[in-house]
Scaffold this motif. Structure first.
Motif, PDB file in Angstrom:
ATOM      1  N   ASP A 108       0.814  -1.225   0.000  1.00 13.84           N
ATOM      2  CA  ASP A 108       0.000   0.000   0.000  1.00 13.84           C
ATOM      3  C   ASP A 108       0.844   1.271   0.000  1.00 13.84           C
ATOM      4  OD1 ASP A 108      -2.219  -1.527  -0.006  1.00 13.84           O
ATOM      5  OD2 ASP A 108      -2.556  -1.440   2.162  1.00 13.84           O
ATOM      6  N   ILE A 109       2.161   1.131   0.047  1.00 12.16           N
ATOM      7  CA  ILE A 109       3.016   2.323   0.123  1.00 12.16           C
ATOM      8  C   ILE A 109       3.749   2.508  -1.216  1.00 12.16           C
ATOM      9  CG2 ILE A 109       4.883   3.457   1.404  1.00 12.16           C
ATOM     10  CD1 ILE A 109       4.085   1.781   3.827  1.00 12.16           C
ATOM     11  N   PRO A 110       3.534   3.658  -1.877  1.00  9.51           N
ATOM     12  CA  PRO A 110       4.145   3.861  -3.202  1.00  9.51           C
ATOM     13  C   PRO A 110       5.685   3.913  -3.144  1.00  9.51           C
ATOM     14  CG  PRO A 110       2.478   5.546  -2.743  1.00  9.51           C
ATOM     15  CD  PRO A 110       2.682   4.792  -1.472  1.00  9.51           C
ATOM     16  N   ALA A 111       6.290   3.583  -4.277  1.00 14.56           N
ATOM     17  CA  ALA A 111       7.752   3.634  -4.385  1.00 14.56           C
ATOM     18  C   ALA A 111       8.246   5.067  -4.189  1.00 14.56           C
ATOM     19  CB  ALA A 111       8.179   3.124  -5.755  1.00 14.56           C
ATOM     20  N   GLU A 112       9.397   5.195  -3.565  1.00 16.14           N
ATOM     21  CA  GLU A 112      10.111   6.477  -3.385  1.00 16.14           C
ATOM     22  C   GLU A 112       9.226   7.567  -2.776  1.00 16.14           C
ATOM     23  OE1 GLU A 112      12.574   7.644  -6.650  1.00 16.14           O
ATOM     24  OE2 GLU A 112      13.678   5.758  -6.501  1.00 16.14           O
ATOM     25  N   SER A 113       8.405   7.180  -1.799  1.00 15.18           N
ATOM     26  CA  SER A 113       7.475   8.147  -1.206  1.00 15.18           C
ATOM     27  C   SER A 113       7.847   8.557   0.223  1.00 15.18           C
ATOM     28  CB  SER A 113       6.064   7.533  -1.173  1.00 15.18           C
ATOM     29  OG  SER A 113       6.068   6.358  -0.380  1.00 15.18           O
ATOM     30  N   SER A 114       8.772   7.866   0.838  1.00 14.40           N
ATOM     31  CA  SER A 114       8.944   8.032   2.293  1.00 14.40           C
ATOM     32  C   SER A 114      10.346   8.512   2.663  1.00 14.40           C
ATOM     33  CB  SER A 114       8.663   6.704   2.990  1.00 14.40           C
ATOM     34  OG  SER A 114       7.384   6.256   2.607  1.00 14.40           O
ATOM     35  N   ALA A 115      10.420   9.166   3.837  1.00 13.35           N
ATOM     36  CA  ALA A 115      11.698   9.748   4.268  1.00 13.35           C
ATOM     37  C   ALA A 115      12.535   8.774   5.092  1.00 13.35           C
ATOM     38  CB  ALA A 115      11.434  11.006   5.082  1.00 13.35           C
ATOM     39  N   ALA A 116      11.878   7.898   5.848  1.00 16.82           N
ATOM     40  CA  ALA A 116      12.645   7.004   6.731  1.00 16.82           C
ATOM     41  C   ALA A 116      11.866   5.734   7.024  1.00 16.82           C
ATOM     42  CB  ALA A 116      12.972   7.718   8.043  1.00 16.82           C
ATOM     43  N   VAL A 117      12.622   4.668   7.226  1.00 22.69           N
ATOM     44  CA  VAL A 117      12.059   3.399   7.709  1.00 22.69           C
ATOM     45  C   VAL A 117      12.764   3.061   9.010  1.00 22.69           C
ATOM     46  CG1 VAL A 117      12.053   0.899   7.325  1.00 22.69           C
ATOM     47  CG2 VAL A 117      11.365   2.424   5.477  1.00 22.69           C
ATOM     48  N   ILE A 118      11.974   2.756  10.043  1.00 17.73           N
ATOM     49  CA  ILE A 118      12.590   2.280  11.278  1.00 17.73           C
ATOM     50  C   ILE A 118      12.111   0.859  11.577  1.00 17.73           C
ATOM     51  CG2 ILE A 118      12.923   4.626  12.168  1.00 17.73           C
ATOM     52  CD1 ILE A 118      10.658   4.279  14.042  1.00 17.73           C
ATOM     53  N   SER A 119      13.009   0.089  12.168  1.00 17.59           N
ATOM     54  CA  SER A 119      12.698  -1.309  12.494  1.00 17.59           C
ATOM     55  C   SER A 119      13.413  -1.659  13.792  1.00 17.59           C
ATOM     56  CB  SER A 119      13.201  -2.222  11.372  1.00 17.59           C
ATOM     57  OG  SER A 119      13.245  -3.563  11.821  1.00 17.59           O
ATOM     58  N   PHE A 120      12.657  -1.663  14.878  1.00 18.32           N
ATOM     59  CA  PHE A 120      13.273  -1.928  16.176  1.00 18.32           C
ATOM     60  C   PHE A 120      12.840  -3.288  16.720  1.00 18.32           C
ATOM     61  CE2 PHE A 120      15.715   1.635  17.863  1.00 18.32           C
ATOM     62  CZ  PHE A 120      15.738   2.383  16.709  1.00 18.32           C
ATOM     63  N   PHE A 121      13.828  -4.151  16.885  1.00  8.57           N
ATOM     64  CA  PHE A 121      13.668  -5.442  17.548  1.00  8.57           C
ATOM     65  C   PHE A 121      12.557  -6.307  16.945  1.00  8.57           C
ATOM     66  CE2 PHE A 121      15.680  -2.544  20.572  1.00  8.57           C
ATOM     67  CZ  PHE A 121      16.903  -3.183  20.633  1.00  8.57           C
ATOM     68  N   ALA A 122      12.660  -6.513  15.639  1.00  8.98           N
ATOM     69  CA  ALA A 122      11.729  -7.409  14.947  1.00  8.98           C
ATOM     70  C   ALA A 122      12.438  -8.305  13.929  1.00  8.98           C
ATOM     71  CB  ALA A 122      10.634  -6.601  14.260  1.00  8.98           C
ATOM     72  N   LEU A 123      13.626  -7.900  13.471  1.00 13.38           N
ATOM     73  CA  LEU A 123      14.302  -8.706  12.441  1.00 13.38           C
ATOM     74  C   LEU A 123      14.680 -10.094  12.957  1.00 13.38           C
ATOM     75  CD1 LEU A 123      16.603  -6.171  10.532  1.00 13.38           C
ATOM     76  CD2 LEU A 123      14.419  -7.159   9.820  1.00 13.38           C
ATOM     77  N   HIS A 124      14.725 -10.265  14.260  1.00 13.71           N
ATOM     78  CA  HIS A 124      15.068 -11.591  14.814  1.00 13.71           C
ATOM     79  C   HIS A 124      13.985 -12.629  14.501  1.00 13.71           C
ATOM     80  CE1 HIS A 124      12.985  -9.302  17.965  1.00 13.71           C
ATOM     81  NE2 HIS A 124      12.529 -10.441  18.447  1.00 13.71           N
ATOM     82  N   TRP A 138      11.902  -2.050   1.821  1.00 15.99           N
ATOM     83  CA  TRP A 138      12.075  -0.760   2.493  1.00 15.99           C
ATOM     84  C   TRP A 138      12.818   0.212   1.578  1.00 15.99           C
ATOM     85  CZ3 TRP A 138      14.089  -3.057   7.788  1.00 15.99           C
ATOM     86  CH2 TRP A 138      13.090  -3.900   8.300  1.00 15.99           C
ATOM     87  N   CYS A 139      13.777  -0.322   0.841  1.00 14.99           N
ATOM     88  CA  CYS A 139      14.527   0.494  -0.106  1.00 14.99           C
ATOM     89  C   CYS A 139      13.571   1.027  -1.190  1.00 14.99           C
ATOM     90  CB  CYS A 139      15.632  -0.367  -0.713  1.00 14.99           C
ATOM     91  SG  CYS A 139      16.892   0.589  -1.493  1.00 14.99           S
ATOM     92  N   ARG A 140      12.665   0.184  -1.630  1.00 12.06           N
ATOM     93  CA  ARG A 140      11.700   0.589  -2.673  1.00 12.06           C
ATOM     94  C   ARG A 140      10.869   1.788  -2.221  1.00 12.06           C
ATOM     95  NH1 ARG A 140       6.438   0.230  -3.727  1.00 12.06           N
ATOM     96  NH2 ARG A 140       5.927  -1.010  -1.890  1.00 12.06           N
ATOM     97  N   VAL A 141      10.377   1.775  -0.978  1.00 12.93           N
ATOM     98  CA  VAL A 141       9.452   2.840  -0.553  1.00 12.93           C
ATOM     99  C   VAL A 141      10.163   4.130  -0.137  1.00 12.93           C
ATOM    100  CG1 VAL A 141       7.678   1.184   0.138  1.00 12.93           C
ATOM    101  CG2 VAL A 141       9.274   2.055   1.877  1.00 12.93           C
ATOM    102  N   LEU A 142      11.493   4.065   0.022  1.00 14.68           N
ATOM    103  CA  LEU A 142      12.227   5.260   0.457  1.00 14.68           C
ATOM    104  C   LEU A 142      12.597   6.155  -0.711  1.00 14.68           C
ATOM    105  CD1 LEU A 142      14.693   3.866   3.157  1.00 14.68           C
ATOM    106  CD2 LEU A 142      12.850   5.530   3.510  1.00 14.68           C
ATOM    107  N   ARG A 143      12.569   7.462  -0.462  1.00 18.64           N
ATOM    108  CA  ARG A 143      13.107   8.427  -1.426  1.00 18.64           C
ATOM    109  C   ARG A 143      14.623   8.251  -1.494  1.00 18.64           C
ATOM    110  NH1 ARG A 143       9.933  12.681  -2.646  1.00 18.64           N
ATOM    111  NH2 ARG A 143       7.998  12.844  -1.494  1.00 18.64           N
TER     112      ARG A 143
END
Ligand SMILES: C[S@@+](CC[C@H](N)C(=O)[O-])C[C@H]1O[C@@H](n2cnc3c(N)ncnc32)[C@H](O)[C@@H]1O
Length: 211
Positions: A108-124, A138-143
């Motif tokens: 639901d999030i367009p490509a190159e639309s966002s300033a930052a992605v945060i991910s705290f304590f979930a990649l495990h 995440w790279c896709r949705v970031l400017r």
């Protein structure tokens, strides 16, 4: 060793959402978060677009960011657990988009639309290949020059949840995390490893920029 399925991970957080929310009420005031969020606000001050928390849990990170550092910034919160989503919505109000989804598929999030992605304590909760899938998304949705902020448990092998849960989640070394982030579209600007204040584990805190 394989990590537990998304279904089992969802159940873990559905069952613990209320106690997690209470625990985060004090945790969010630790200096490590102040440090990270202050720097994030400075880095994206010239960049339009939302800050997306791809595993927002009880919404504390987004709420703190909004309240103390960047009140005009649009925010998006995503979590696998509908109960966590409901708790976050209550905290953040109607002006923030919060929805249940998997961090690997931000359709639901367009490509190159966002300033930052945060991910705290979930990649495990993901295996290395799936962490790669998430980072690509995440790279896709970031400017261009969009910011990445990750915190994840450092080490090797499974996390010991004791009697609390039999979910299998994995720790990753600094080298593994570095390689995954660099392979999937980011330059690393800062990486520190710190012992956690409460749990006998180290955490990796990483800040990167979309290339
Ligand atoms: C330990 S909590 C951390 C919450 C929050 N980031 C924080 O630091 O307070 C992990 C969160 O990740 C979410 N999660 C786990 N796997 C996920 C996935 N594949 N997609 C989205 N959220 C996920 C869980 O539902 C849970 O809310």
């Amino acid at each position: 060793m394989k990590t537990s399925s998304a279904e089992d991970v969802r159940k873990l957080y559905e069952d613990s959402a209320d106690s997690y929310d209470k625990m985060m009420d004090s945790e969010i005031n630790l200096p490590v978060y102040e440090d990270i969020l202050t720097r994030l606000a400075e880095k994206i001050s010239g960049l339009q677009g939302a800050v997306i928390d791809t595993s927002c849990g009880s919404g504390h990170m987004l709420y703190q960011y909004h309240k103390r550092y960047d009140p005009m910034r649009p925010l998006i919160g995503i979590d696998l657990s509908p109960k966590m989503v409901a708790i976050s919505r209550k905290k953040l109000g109607k002006n923030t988009k919060i929805f249940a989804a998997d961090m690997r598929e931000l359709d639901d999030i367009p490509a190159e639309s966002s300033a930052a992605v945060i991910s705290f304590f979930a990649l495990h909760h993901l295996e290395p290949k799936e962490i790669g899938v998430a980072l690509k998304e995440w790279c896709r949705v970031l400017r261009p020059k969009g910011q990445l902020n990750i915190a994840t448990w450092e080490g090797s092998g499974p996390i010991d949840y004791g009697d609390e849960s039999d979910v299998v989640a994995l720790r990753y070394s600094q080298q593994e995390v570095t390689e995954l982030v660099e392979k999937n579209g980011f330059k690393i600007d800062r990486l520190v490893v710190k012992p956690d204040a409460e749990i006998p584990m180290n955490a990796i805190y990483l800040e990167g920029t979309k290339q």
